[in-house]
Design an enzyme around this catalytic site. Sequence first.
Site, PDB file in Angstrom:
ATOM      1  N   GLU A 399      -9.890  30.269 -65.343  1.00 61.55           N
ATOM      2  CA  GLU A 399     -10.598  28.782 -65.207  1.00 61.55           C
ATOM      3  C   GLU A 399     -11.762  28.823 -65.865  1.00 61.55           C
ATOM      4  OE1 GLU A 399     -10.215  28.567 -60.964  1.00 61.55           O
ATOM      5  OE2 GLU A 399      -7.905  28.847 -61.106  1.00 61.55           O
ATOM      6  N   LEU A 428      -5.498  25.298 -63.210  1.00 65.09           N
ATOM      7  CA  LEU A 428      -6.199  25.477 -61.946  1.00 65.09           C
ATOM      8  C   LEU A 428      -5.156  26.295 -60.981  1.00 65.09           C
ATOM      9  CD1 LEU A 428      -8.990  23.658 -60.358  1.00 65.09           C
ATOM     10  CD2 LEU A 428      -7.764  25.733 -59.416  1.00 65.09           C
ATOM     11  N   GLU A 430      -4.322  30.191 -59.246  1.00 62.76           N
ATOM     12  CA  GLU A 430      -4.548  31.491 -59.530  1.00 62.76           C
ATOM     13  C   GLU A 430      -3.301  32.330 -59.654  1.00 62.76           C
ATOM     14  OE1 GLU A 430      -6.361  29.715 -57.499  1.00 62.76           O
ATOM     15  OE2 GLU A 430      -8.272  29.808 -58.439  1.00 62.76           O
ATOM     16  N   GLN A 452     -11.926  33.200 -60.572  1.00 63.14           N
ATOM     17  CA  GLN A 452     -13.363  32.667 -60.649  1.00 63.14           C
ATOM     18  C   GLN A 452     -14.174  33.191 -59.543  1.00 63.14           C
ATOM     19  OE1 GLN A 452     -13.991  28.455 -60.742  1.00 63.14           O
ATOM     20  NE2 GLN A 452     -13.960  28.490 -62.845  1.00 63.14           N
ATOM     21  N   HIS A 501     -18.028  31.308 -51.792  1.00 59.44           N
ATOM     22  CA  HIS A 501     -18.580  31.852 -53.078  1.00 59.44           C
ATOM     23  C   HIS A 501     -19.220  33.115 -52.781  1.00 59.44           C
ATOM     24  CE1 HIS A 501     -18.023  27.555 -53.739  1.00 59.44           C
ATOM     25  NE2 HIS A 501     -17.739  27.867 -54.834  1.00 59.44           N
TER      26      HIS A 501
END
Length: 723
Positions: A399, A428, A430, A452, A501
Amino acid sequence: MEPIDEHFVSRVRALVPGAARQEPGNAALLERLFDAQAQSRHLDLTARWLQAQGRGHYTIGSAGHESNAALGLLSRVDDPALLHYRSGGFYAARAAVAGTTEPVGDVLRSLTSSSQDPMSGGRHKVFGHPALHIVPQTSTIASHLPRAVGLGYALGLARESGASTPWPADAVVVCSFGDASANHSTATGALNAASYLSHRGIPCPVLFVCEDNGIGISTRSPRGWPEAALQSLPGLAYRQVDGADPDALLTAVGDTLADVRRTRRPGVLHLRTVRLMGHAGSDAEIAYRSRSEIVADYDRDPLLACARLLVERGLASPDELLDRYEATRRAVLDEAARVLEEKPLSSRAAVMAPIAHARPVSPTPAVAASGPGLTLAQAINATLAELMAAHPEALVFGEDVAVKGGVYGVTRGLQKRFGGRRVFDTLLDEQTILGVALGTALAGFVPIPEIQYLAYLHNAEDQLRGEAATLAFFSDGQYRNGMVVRIAGLAYQKGFGGHFHNDSSLAVLRDIPGLVLAVASHPAEAPGLLRGCYDLARTEGRVCVFVEPIARYHTRDLLADGDGGWTAPYDALGTAPLGSVVRHGAGTDALLVTFGNGVHLSRRAAATLAELGTAVTVLDLRWLAPLPVEALMAIAGGFDAVLVVDETRRSGGVSESVVATLVDHRYAGRLARVTSADSFVPLGPAAETVLLGEDEIVSAVRAMLSPAQTVKSTPCAKGSSPE
Ligand SMILES: Cc1ncc(C[n+]2csc(CCOP(=O)(O)OP(=O)(O)O)c2C)c(N)n1
Ligand SMILES: [Mg+2]
């Protein structure tokens, strides 16, 4: 005798022969169809007999689905096939076309877990054979569909770029699955990806075959649902055919294959089947289906349908067909007796041979890396460029990796330099990214896909676990899918992210047999480590995961602003062998064993400890699966105290294994670990409350070295305590 067996015999006996007609092409095809179907049927019956004797280990059969033999007859032997578990007919038919293998013996070996099983070597019941270009599948339904899309994509890519694959330029990927499986998100994701490629005009020659028996174990597919769903896929030509109508079947299969081959676009064949003899030998379907419903399916038996047509057309008499049917029964049973004499897999080493790692190497010497130079992100970027330049088979995708150059700039400039065929943005999903890796790897490329963020691996993780990592195991090493999956991950991003994240769930990767997991830390060693992974993928077909600590991507300094301690000149030469570690410092008071961000934390803590008069060495493990046990023990043996510094969670985190390894190998000194808390990482400054900090490392070392503290356990806010 199984009721379906009796039913077939009695109905064929009662058939009224028709007048002989001259339809030579179809006649030969029908006879071959019948023979393949009969072989498959007797293999199913024999599987149950073997299980009743305690000698067979698998009874999910193909009865009722033998119409898929038409696909085996009409596809080419070198059309790669990824098949549903009811593919006995396909297997027998393709073997007959190839004429080089003995399908009955092959399947019996698989049923009885013989070490002579030509595909899995006795590890599982699979339909697969390298000479037949049938790639074995796991029993996780629909999990092979993303690979099929990836393989279709790879064939197109190879054709455009002139790369060679094990398959001809006009090959078609045949991929079959059940009607209930079509609802699985893995299937819908893969079909969507195929649609997406078709919409963009990108070649993806995959024939998806939905073998619709109307039920999944005990749950019925709602009337009309499979066709509604399968017909709604943009860009995928749809055909439906009844497997109990051999004429229509052969026409539809031939036409659909020809269309996909010619257009290079994906297509769907909706093949109506019945499921005879229940889901598996252990399934008493009378618990959820009425007897009349079960019996009604007998008349839709595709083998009977084929026999009926052969007799109606005067191509065979009932007696001839029954003789053939009984001769096949005897041949299968005779072969079963022979196969039962063969040895099963009998040692752990034999079972594990396809996933075993070469012996680890001895520890590498210390690397002194500092001074102005590249950041971690720049060093990885330079290494990717170097690998792409040196290896035309290397592909980079994921991505936002191509046009933008990655969220963190790690793939910046690669598309410009190497072109859109080798460096591309994916849709998009995985699962599809990993599917493209699985397919392109099978076709001979060495994919370097990017996920990502580590948190987003988890919704696609089975593609690594169930597909990538098992392929070598279930094919006895005959099929491999070497790849390097780059994943940006781990925590400590200042002021950004929160849990998604800043995820450090490495545990899901560490327990996958055969998978190699490397974690980068410093730009001095990242190039060598990435090269090491690439070599393993290219030369051994290893599935490697290369985790990059996001928080260190753009770090420049180690101890003080401007010191450049987290930059390094580009190391253009080194390759880190599996099992090699890196030492920082030469202190002898304690050894800090760590990886990833822990190296940064530990080296800073080491400086603080030095000011306090304690000299430690920091050991960067780098390889977290398999752990570099020999190197770790060789170094740890020289220390009276070892602290494992683990940024992952206390439960299920990496330090559990490192400590266990030290204990298993009788490390005799003091041993403790510090970890992050068993928590998700919150947004903002609160992250620090759950993440392992430098101070805790300093305190833990001091506690270990203080005689008063070594005997009692100190309760700790996050996760540090002596073991
Ligand atoms: C991901 C996954 N979930 C559950 C199962 C257990 N399971 C095996 S077969 C099956 C039903 C599949 O039905 P269908 O796709 O219609 O194929 P059929 O057996 O009818 O040919 C289920 C639920 C599985 N193998 N994989
Ligand atoms: Mg079904």
